[in-house]
Design a protein around this motif. Structure first.
Motif, PDB file in Angstrom:
ATOM      1  N   TRP A  62     142.495  54.780  46.165  1.00  0.00           N
ATOM      2  CA  TRP A  62     141.174  54.577  45.568  1.00  0.00           C
ATOM      3  C   TRP A  62     140.798  53.105  45.489  1.00  0.00           C
ATOM      4  CZ3 TRP A  62     138.190  58.570  45.766  1.00  0.00           C
ATOM      5  CH2 TRP A  62     138.760  59.844  45.747  1.00  0.00           C
ATOM      6  N   PRO A  63     141.668  52.205  45.019  1.00  0.00           N
ATOM      7  CA  PRO A  63     141.260  50.790  45.045  1.00  0.00           C
ATOM      8  C   PRO A  63     141.066  50.243  46.449  1.00  0.00           C
ATOM      9  CG  PRO A  63     143.514  51.027  44.246  1.00  0.00           C
ATOM     10  CD  PRO A  63     142.925  52.393  44.290  1.00  0.00           C
ATOM     11  N   GLU A  64     141.867  50.706  47.420  1.00  0.00           N
ATOM     12  CA  GLU A  64     141.672  50.253  48.795  1.00  0.00           C
ATOM     13  C   GLU A  64     140.346  50.760  49.351  1.00  0.00           C
ATOM     14  OE1 GLU A  64     145.040  51.296  51.151  1.00  0.00           O
ATOM     15  OE2 GLU A  64     146.381  49.905  50.102  1.00  0.00           O
ATOM     16  N   LEU A  65     140.000  52.011  49.027  1.00  0.00           N
ATOM     17  CA  LEU A  65     138.700  52.527  49.443  1.00  0.00           C
ATOM     18  C   LEU A  65     137.582  51.704  48.812  1.00  0.00           C
ATOM     19  CD1 LEU A  65     137.051  54.698  50.915  1.00  0.00           C
ATOM     20  CD2 LEU A  65     137.188  56.084  48.827  1.00  0.00           C
ATOM     21  N   GLY A  66     137.754  51.345  47.543  1.00  0.00           N
ATOM     22  CA  GLY A  66     136.748  50.537  46.871  1.00  0.00           C
ATOM     23  C   GLY A  66     136.552  49.187  47.522  1.00  0.00           C
ATOM     24  N   ARG A  67     137.617  48.588  48.037  1.00  0.00           N
ATOM     25  CA  ARG A  67     137.482  47.290  48.699  1.00  0.00           C
ATOM     26  C   ARG A  67     136.754  47.415  50.039  1.00  0.00           C
ATOM     27  NH1 ARG A  67     142.515  46.427  46.090  1.00  0.00           N
ATOM     28  NH2 ARG A  67     143.726  47.273  47.829  1.00  0.00           N
ATOM     29  N   LEU A  68     136.926  48.546  50.718  1.00  0.00           N
ATOM     30  CA  LEU A  68     136.264  48.764  51.996  1.00  0.00           C
ATOM     31  C   LEU A  68     134.804  49.189  51.828  1.00  0.00           C
ATOM     32  CD1 LEU A  68     139.013  50.701  53.982  1.00  0.00           C
ATOM     33  CD2 LEU A  68     138.199  48.387  54.457  1.00  0.00           C
TER      34      LEU A  68
ATOM     35  N   ARG B 178     137.846  54.006  40.312  1.00  0.00           N
ATOM     36  CA  ARG B 178     138.686  52.986  40.954  1.00  0.00           C
ATOM     37  C   ARG B 178     138.160  52.613  42.334  1.00  0.00           C
ATOM     38  NH1 ARG B 178     144.635  54.710  41.207  1.00  0.00           N
ATOM     39  NH2 ARG B 178     145.033  52.460  41.280  1.00  0.00           N
ATOM     40  N   ALA B 179     137.319  53.477  42.911  1.00  0.00           N
ATOM     41  CA  ALA B 179     136.679  53.163  44.186  1.00  0.00           C
ATOM     42  C   ALA B 179     135.220  52.756  44.000  1.00  0.00           C
ATOM     43  CB  ALA B 179     136.770  54.364  45.122  1.00  0.00           C
ATOM     44  N   GLY B 180     134.797  52.597  42.770  1.00  0.00           N
ATOM     45  CA  GLY B 180     133.420  52.223  42.513  1.00  0.00           C
ATOM     46  C   GLY B 180     132.439  53.368  42.607  1.00  0.00           C
ATOM     47  N   VAL B 181     132.924  54.606  42.579  1.00  0.00           N
ATOM     48  CA  VAL B 181     132.060  55.786  42.647  1.00  0.00           C
ATOM     49  C   VAL B 181     131.699  56.194  41.223  1.00  0.00           C
ATOM     50  CG1 VAL B 181     131.861  58.187  43.382  1.00  0.00           C
ATOM     51  CG2 VAL B 181     133.088  56.534  44.812  1.00  0.00           C
ATOM     52  N   GLY B 182     130.431  56.110  40.895  1.00  0.00           N
ATOM     53  CA  GLY B 182     129.997  56.330  39.529  1.00  0.00           C
ATOM     54  C   GLY B 182     129.707  57.772  39.197  1.00  0.00           C
ATOM     55  N   PRO B 183     129.373  58.054  37.945  1.00  0.00           N
ATOM     56  CA  PRO B 183     129.151  59.431  37.490  1.00  0.00           C
ATOM     57  C   PRO B 183     127.913  60.081  38.077  1.00  0.00           C
ATOM     58  CG  PRO B 183     128.614  57.868  35.749  1.00  0.00           C
ATOM     59  CD  PRO B 183     129.265  57.073  36.834  1.00  0.00           C
ATOM     60  N   GLY B 184     127.012  59.306  38.674  1.00  0.00           N
ATOM     61  CA  GLY B 184     125.838  59.894  39.290  1.00  0.00           C
ATOM     62  C   GLY B 184     126.097  60.558  40.624  1.00  0.00           C
ATOM     63  N   VAL B 185     127.258  60.306  41.215  1.00  0.00           N
ATOM     64  CA  VAL B 185     127.618  60.948  42.483  1.00  0.00           C
ATOM     65  C   VAL B 185     128.268  62.293  42.158  1.00  0.00           C
ATOM     66  CG1 VAL B 185     129.007  60.800  44.579  1.00  0.00           C
ATOM     67  CG2 VAL B 185     127.965  58.733  43.622  1.00  0.00           C
TER      68      VAL B 185
END
Length: 327
Positions: free
Chosen positions: A167-173, A220-227
């Motif tokens: 998840w953090p690696e996905l967030g960086r990409l 952790r990937a920057g995906v918020g509750p609106g998704v």
């Protein structure tokens, strides 16, 4: 919020050694009849299918034959390129949108990219980049071709490891293009299948997994509750020590638990895995996930799922339909 149901209708399943062959070939007319029965009066019912890159094979074969009459496809494009290249993959994603977009409700980019276990995509080099670029390419192509209703996302399995780097690696990409393009994130989970759960704890286990995914993994990937979150694969196999009666009970409890969390956790859909057994006489868990036996006769869980679709679709009906999220 609209909550939609669906199912994978094929006779093939995969395990950690590859593909479990079906004991009997698909019978499209009987599959279509079962899908109509499950759909009942629901305006929309999703048929889950898989398309593999680079070969382009579909599972089940010719899934478009099951679309129509309010049924649309929930199509997964699987990234299985062992070399990790992206140019051909992105062309494949765009071509899939162009040729299939008119009958798609959902397009899922990659299959279980956070699970490093053959044969799923998490075992393929460069899968995170393939995921990010694939979501962006799919959305760009959909909008360019006028498929404004096509909902684009990806899926994952639960992670119980606090040191998990996916998840953090996905967030960086993930850049702004990715976050604008992302319409949903799917979850594949199978409580009381691979890790036993006491019956009295099953609903709590469902809540814990979904809450952990929404509030632990996705941020952790920057995906918020609106998704929105969708349950892409969930099931409970029968077989030795696993009765058909208990399968029906589990289906009812899990589906109701998921639907009960829909508003709190922004869960917008559920798909069952699978319509029929790969091999009702086969050994192990994987051949026995069906609501139908391999000869298409129903297990008790078939009627339970049909009734849940009817009840919960009616109870949760709102104006509108399955559409990409705003913003």
């Amino acid at each position: 919020m609209t909550f939609t149901f669906g199912i994978y209708p094929g006779g093939l399943v995969g395990d950690d050694t590859g593909v479990v062959p079906a004991a009997h070939p698909d019978e499209p007319a009987r599959i279509a009849a079962a899908l109509r029965e499950l759909q009942g009066g629901a305006e929309e019912f999703l048929v889950r299918a898989y398309r593999s890159y680079p070969g382009g094979e579909h599972t089940p074969d010719r899934p478009e034959q099951y679309a129509g009459e309010g049924r649309r496809l929930d199509l997964v494009v699987q990234y299985r390129e062992r070399g990790g290249e992206l140019a051909g993959w992105l062309d494949f994603v765009r071509r899939t949108v162009r040729t299939e977009g008119h009958r798609l409700a959902l397009l899922q980019i990659c299959e279980e990219p956070n699970l490093d276990l053959p044969p799923v995509d998490g075992s393929i080099p460069n899968v995170r980049r393939a995921l990010v670029e694939g979501v962006v390419a799919a959305k760009e192509e959909a909008l360019a071709r006028g498929f404004d209703r096509l909902v684009v996302g990806f899926n994952a399995v639960p992670s119980f490891d606090p040191a998990d780097t996916f998840w953090p690696e996905l967030g960086r990409l993930a850049d702004e293009r990715f976050h604008r393009a992302l319409d949903y994130v799917g979850l594949d989970f199978f409580p009381d299948v691979f890790r036993p759960v006491p019956p009295e704890q099953l609903a709590d286990a469902v809540r814990a997994v979904l809450t952990g995914f929404r509030r632990g993994s996705l941020p952790r990937a920057g995906v918020g509750p609106g998704v929105p979150v969708r349950i892409c694969e969930n099931g409970w196999p029968t077989g030795p020590g696993r009765s058909e009666a208990r399968q029906a009970e589990v289906v009812a409890e899990v589906v109701r638990a998921v639907a009960g969390l829909a508003a709190e956790l922004n869960v917008t859909g559920y798909a069952f895995f699978a319509l029929r057994d790969a091999d009702s006489a086969g050994a192990g868990l994987f051949p026995h996930f069906g609501l139908l036996r391999d000869d298409y006769t129903p297990k008790p869980a078939f009627a339970v799922y049909r009734e849940l679709v009817a009840e919960l679709t009616e109870a949760g009906r709102v104006d509108g339909e399955l559409v990409p999220r705003a913003g």
